[in-house]
Enzyme design. Structure first.
Site, PDB file in Angstrom:
ATOM      1  CG  HIS A 188     -49.260 -18.216 -21.189  1.00  0.00           C
ATOM      2  ND1 HIS A 188     -48.783 -16.825 -20.459  1.00  0.00           N
ATOM      3  CD2 HIS A 188     -48.653 -17.441 -22.402  1.00  0.00           C
ATOM      4  CE1 HIS A 188     -48.233 -16.230 -20.465  1.00  0.00           C
ATOM      5  NE2 HIS A 188     -48.223 -16.592 -21.805  1.00  0.00           N
ATOM      6  CG  HIS A 323     -52.775 -14.785 -17.760  1.00  0.00           C
ATOM      7  ND1 HIS A 323     -52.061 -15.214 -18.671  1.00  0.00           N
ATOM      8  CD2 HIS A 323     -53.273 -13.652 -18.630  1.00  0.00           C
ATOM      9  CE1 HIS A 323     -51.262 -14.195 -19.700  1.00  0.00           C
ATOM     10  NE2 HIS A 323     -52.559 -13.258 -19.917  1.00  0.00           N
ATOM     11  CD  GLU A 396     -51.600 -14.469 -13.957  1.00  0.00           C
ATOM     12  OE1 GLU A 396     -52.183 -15.648 -14.166  1.00  0.00           O
ATOM     13  OE2 GLU A 396     -50.671 -14.552 -14.446  1.00  0.00           O
TER      14      GLU A 396
END
Length: 449
Positions: A188, A323, A396
Site C-alpha cells: 500500500h 504494513h 501492521e
C-alpha cells in the site's frame, strides 16, 4: 480467536479526535490528482481519499458491512474505526447509521526557498527513502557484501519501475537445500515505514553477519528473501506533489473509469472476490482488480514465489508482509471467520496462533487472526498459505492510532520502530526449518524433527 480490540483507548482517542477534527464531509474539497509516473496515461483520479473517524461499528460483522461500502478500514477500536474514503463512500457510511467525522489532512511540505524537486518527502520526513534512494542504498549494500547479498530484478511495475528481490545467505550464489523465508513490504503506497523496515533488515543482516551469533547462524542455514517495494509507483505518486495524498493502490488505469489503481492486497489469486472482503468498484479503496492477479506487481511476486517451488516442494516456509498501521500481528485466514475448516487444520491454526503470539510478545503488537477484525479476500497471506502452504503473517507496524501519526509518522521514529521487530523476525527465522515446533509437534510434521 476473539478480537483483541483496544477498547481502553477509545474514549481518549475520541476526545483527541474531537479536538482535531476538520470540517464536515460536505465541506471536503475535491482535488485533482494527475499521475506522476514515467508511463502515466490519460486516466486520472478526480478526488483524493481522506481519513474519517466512524463511531458505531462494534463487531466484525458491522466492520465487514462498513468495508463493503468500498472504504479501507485503517484502525479498529471497541466501538469506532478510522477509515479512508472518498466523499461518496463517506456518505454511504453515514447512511448506515454511523457517526462520521473527517480527520485532518495529511502533512504538507513546508515552504522552501527553492523550487522543490519532484518526488521528495516533506520536511520532517526526509529520512524516508524515495524509490531511487532506496535502490541506491540497496546497490551499495550488494557491492559491499557480495558474498552474502545478491539482487534480482524479478519484473517491473505498471509504470516500469524495477521490482527487486534481495537474497541473503552464506553461499548467496547457490540455491541450497535450506529453509527459505520471505519478507515483503509496501503493498500500500502510503505505508512508507514498511520500506524502511525492509532496508533495516538488509542493513542489520549484512552488518552483523560474522559478529552476531544469531544472525550468522541464520544466514548460514537459511535463504532469506526480501522484496522491499511491491508498489513503487503508488509510493512515488503519494509524495510527488509535496503533500501526502493518502494513496493506497497501485497506479494501474481501469478501463472505462476515471478511477486509478488496484488494491494489491485484494488482488491475490486465492479466494479472490469470494466473500465480501473487497470491492468490484474501481473507485473503491479496496478495489480487487478486473480479475485475480490482474495487477502487474502481484503477477511478478506471484511468479517469483511459485518459482521457489522446486521439485514439487515450496522452499519458502514462512513469511511476513509488512504494513502500517495499528501494531498488529495477523495470520490467515481473512476470508472466513472460522478458525479451522477447509484449508486450515487445528494444528495449523494452533501453529499460526502460537508463533504469532510469540512474535507479538517481543514487539508489543496485538496478535489475532485477520478475520477477527473484518473479512478480507484476495490478500497475500491467504494466498501464501492457501495456495503455497507458507506460514505467512502480516505485521501492521507503528503507530497504534491516527493520533500518533497514522500513515505518516515523522522520520524520527524510523530507527526505533524498525528495530522493534528485530526479535520477532529472528524468531520466525529460527522456527522456519520446522514451524510446527511452535506447538511441539516437530516429530509429527518434520522429517528432521
Amino acid at each position: 480467536m476473539r478480537p483483541h480490540l483496544r477498547g481502553g483507548r477509545t474514549t481518549a482517542l475520541a476526545a483527541l479526535l474531537s479536538l482535531a477534527l476538520a470540517a464536515p464531509i460536505a465541506a471536503a474539497q475535491a482535488q485533482t490528482a494527475p499521475s506522476a509516473g514515467p508511463a502515466a496515461g490519460p486516466t486520472q483520479q478526480a478526488e483524493l481519499p481522506r481519513q474519517y473517524e466512524v463511531t458505531g461499528p462494534a463487531t466484525r460483522t458491522e466492520r465487514t458491512t462498513l468495508a463493503a461500502t468500498g472504504v479501507s478500514i485503517d484502525e479498529v477500536h471497541a466501538r469506532s474505526v478510522v477509515i479512508t474514503a472518498t466523499r461518496a463512500q463517506a456518505m454511504a457510511v453515514r447512511k448506515l447509521g454511523h457517526t462520521i467525522r473527517q480527520l485532518p489532512a495529511p502533512p504538507t511540505a513546508a515552504p522552501a526557498p527553492h523550487k522543490p524537486r519532484g518526488r521528495e518527502f516533506p520536511a520532517g520526513y526526509t529520512n524516508y527513502h524515495t524509490y531511487d534512494e532506496a535502490t541506491k542504498e540497496i546497490d551499495a549494500l550488494v557491492a559491499k557484501h557480495p558474498g552474502i547479498l545478491s539482487k534480482q530484478v524479478i519484473g517491473t511495475s505498471h509504470e516500469g519501475r524495477n521490482l527487486l528481490a534481495l537474497k541473503l545467505s552464506k553461499n548467496v550464489t547457490k540455491d541450497e537445500q535450506e529453509p527459505e523465508v520471505l519478507f515483503t513490504a509496501h503493498q500500500h503506497a502510503r505505508e512508507h515505514l514498511t520500506v524502511e523496515m525492509a532496508l533495516y533488515l538488509l542493513n542489520e543482516f549484512t552488518s552483523k553477519y560474522g559478529s552476531d551469533s544469531r544472525i550468522t547462524k541464520m544466514l548460514d542455514s537459511r535463504e532469506i528473501w526480501i522484496i522491499p517495494d511491491l508498489n513503487p509507483d503508488g509510493g512515488e505518486y503519494d509524495i510527488a506533489s509535496g503533500t501526502f495524498r493518502s494513496w493506497r493502490k497501485n497506479r494501474q488505469p481501469n478501463g472505462g473509469s476515471r478511477a486509478v489503481g488496484t488494491d494489491l492486497n485484494r488482488n491475490w489469486d486465492f479466494k479472490w472476490g469470494c466473500c465480501g472482503g473487497s470491492s468490484s468498484s474501481p473507485s473503491s479503496e479496496t478495489y480487487r482488480g478486473a480479475s485475480a492477479a490482474s495487477a502487474p506487481e502481484v503477477q511478478v511476486v506471484s511468479k517469483f514465489v511459485q518459482g521457489r517451488n522446486v521439485g514439487g516442494k515450496q522452499q519458502i516456509t514462512a513469511a511476513i508482509d509488512f504494513h502500517t498501521y495499528s501494531e498488529l500481528v495477523l495470520w490467515p485466514f481473512g476470508f472466513t471467520n472460522d478458525d479451522t475448516g477447509d484449508g486450515m487444520t487445528k494444528d495449523e491454526h494452533d501453529t499460526f496462533a502460537t508463533l504469532g503470539k510469540n512474535m507479538a510478545a517481543t514487539n508489543g503488537y496485538t496478535p489475532e487472526q485477520s478475520s477477527d477484525l473484518y473479512i478480507t479476500d484476495g490478500s497475500i497471506d491467504d494466498w501464501l498459505w492457501g495456495a503455497q502452504r507458507i506460514f505467512a503473517y502480516t505485521f501492521e507496524m507503528y503507530p497504534s492510532s491516527f493520533g500518533s501519526g497514522g500513515f505518516y509518522p515523522k522520520d524520527s521514529v524510523i530507527p526505533k520502530e524498525t528495530s522493534r521487530n528485530r526479535e520477532a523476525v529472528l524468531r520466525l527465522l529460527e522456527t522456519a526449518d520446522c514451524v510446527y515446533r511452535a506447538i511441539g509437534k516437530e516429530g509429527q510434521y518434520c522429517k528432521s524433527g
